[in-house]
Enzyme design. Structure first.
Site, short mmCIF file in Angstrom:
data_model
loop_
_atom_site.label_atom_id
_atom_site.label_comp_id
_atom_site.label_asym_id
_atom_site.label_seq_id
_atom_site.Cartn_x
_atom_site.Cartn_y
_atom_site.Cartn_z
N LYS A 126 47.63 49.06 35.23
CA LYS A 126 48.28 49.93 34.06
C LYS A 126 47.42 51.26 34.19
CE LYS A 126 50.62 49.48 30.87
NZ LYS A 126 51.64 50.38 30.72
N ASP B 121 46.66 37.07 33.92
CA ASP B 121 46.99 35.88 33.08
C ASP B 121 48.49 35.83 32.92
OD1 ASP B 121 46.44 33.94 31.07
OD2 ASP B 121 45.35 34.95 30.06
N TYR C 162 38.09 40.34 29.58
CA TYR C 162 37.65 38.97 29.70
C TYR C 162 36.12 38.77 29.70
CZ TYR C 162 42.00 36.65 29.95
OH TYR C 162 43.52 36.19 29.43
#
Ligand code: NAD
Length: 380
Positions: free
Chosen positions: A205, A269, A135
């Site tokens: 992740k 998100d 982002y």
């Protein structure tokens, strides 16, 4: 009298309608809770499409300054400018004011229809990192000289040979820092301890992105041990981690295992919208952007400007309203916030809601936005 100045952005599309509803209900709750001894001094500040028409800018500097000066504020949804300049007004505000936590509490309201069997087991608070990750907006379009230059640098300078189609690849950079991760995770842990919540789960992740997302997990555990060792050993708090894809399954299958979630920007998100959908609350879930170091906080409706229903008195104002409740709690006016939450619980239990929710309820009784607002005020 105890007065607090709150700058607010009405927003675009349905923004003015949800903002009016939120202000009326919050004012009534504050009046009820404190018998006129406390009051909000609302100050409208321009942003979005209406600001562009009037001032030629989507986000005037004075608006940003008003939030900075007052330390707290609330905003309705804003349109996303097309073309150049600011990519997203929300992202711009978060980055300019360094609001590094996107806080999204997710709970179920009795009466609200949900796609899962036991929505009452979902009670989580998501801390989404707000300033880093993909982002940050560092990316180059395929076929541009910049993308070519970037590719040449990683290929020739860094020995990267793994780009399958270099001529047609776009590139993005994902910065994840130790400081950025630590301040987010520290805020999540403090919140859990302050609110008597049993665990903080680091969602990442790191199995694939070993240094960025893996770094987030590693720095998180190190910070927990270094700064909250006593709380961990006494059993007051558990810090654990979960790989994001597994988390998305587990949160559906055994949501009761999770309480406070700390995660990076992109995961956050996805995670916060999925959890909101799980409690049937995608249109009513509240949010806030907070810098826990300075205390600066902007509360916001999490949905968009919904241009398809703007001006029709059917928009559900609850996302903005519950963000207002979070704002009341943030400034320590919890009693007024509780009045609103209880009124919403009573209303939904009896089937009274705006049409988007009421049409899914067994005993649903749809109300227009203004009528729903009046109804909630009558229940305070
Ligand atoms: P949206 O959330 O505005 O609308 C999606 C659908 O949900 C529409 O059918 C809409 O009518 C419905 N909906 C949304 N909020 C509702 C509410 N409170 N009550 C009842 N129904 C509701 O998403 P979109 O159409 O993808 O985006 C429209 C604009 O909003 C775009 O410019 C987008 O960039 C912007 N946006 C802003 C924010 C924000 O300011 N936080 C967030 C998302 C999108």
């Amino acid at each position: 009298m105890d007065k607090i100045r709150i700058p607010f952005i009405k927003g675009d599309g349905v923004g003015p309608e949800v903002t009016e509803s939120m202000r009326r209900i919050i004012d009534a709750a504050v009046l009820d809770a404190y018998s006129g001894n406390r009051k909000i001094d609302w100050t409208e500040v321009p942003a979005g499409g209406s600001a562009f028409e009037r001032y030629g800018t989507y986000m005037p500097d004075e608006t940003v300054e008003a939030f900075r000066t007052c330390g707290v504020g609330i905003k309705g949804p804003l349109m996303t400018p097309v073309g150049g300049g600011i990519r997203s007004l929300n992202v711009y505000l978060r980055q300019t004011l360094d609001l590094y936590v996107c806080l999204r509490p997710v709970r179920w309201f009795k009466g609200v229809e949900s796609p899962v069997k036991h929505p009452e087991n979902v009670d989580m608070v998501v801390f989404r990192e707000n300033t880093e990750d993909i982002y940050a907006g560092i990316e180059w379009e395929a076929g541009t000289p910049e993308a070519r230059k970037f590719y040449d640098f990683i290929h020739d300078g860094m020995g990267v040979t793994k780009v399958r189609f270099p001529e047609t690849s776009a590139f993005g950079v994902k910065p994840v820092s130790k400081e950025g991760s630590e301040r987010l995770i520290r805020s999540a842990i403090r919140y859990a301890l302050d609110h008597g919540r049993p665990s903080v789960t680091l969602v990442h992740k790191g199995n694939i992105m070993k240094f960025t997302e893996g770094g987030f997990k590693k720095w998180g555990y190190e910070l927990a041990e270094r700064e909250f060792g006593e709380e961990l050993r006494s059993g007051r708090l558990v810090v654990k981690d979960c790989i994001c894809d597994a988390f998305l399954q587990n949160a559906l299958l055994k949501p009761e295992d999770y309480s406070v979630i700390a995660t990076l920007n992109l995961n956050g998100d996805y995670v916060s919208d999925m959890l909101a959908a799980q409690v049937g609350g995608i249109g009513i879930s509240p949010g806030a952007n907070i810098n826990y170091s300075t205390g600066l906080a902007i509360f916001e409706a999490t949905h968009g400007t919904a241009p398809d229903i703007a001006g029709r008195n059917i928009v559900n104002p609850c996302s903005n309203l519950l963000s207002g409740v979070m704002m009341l709690e943030h400034v320590g006016w919890d009693e007024a916030g509780s009045l609103v939450t209880s009124a919403l619980e009573d209303s939904f239990s009896a089937g009274y809601a705006t049409a988007d929710l009421a049409r899914l309820m067994e005993n649903g009784k749809p109300l227009g936005t203004r009528e729903f607002t009046d109804h909630i005020i009558s229940l305070l």
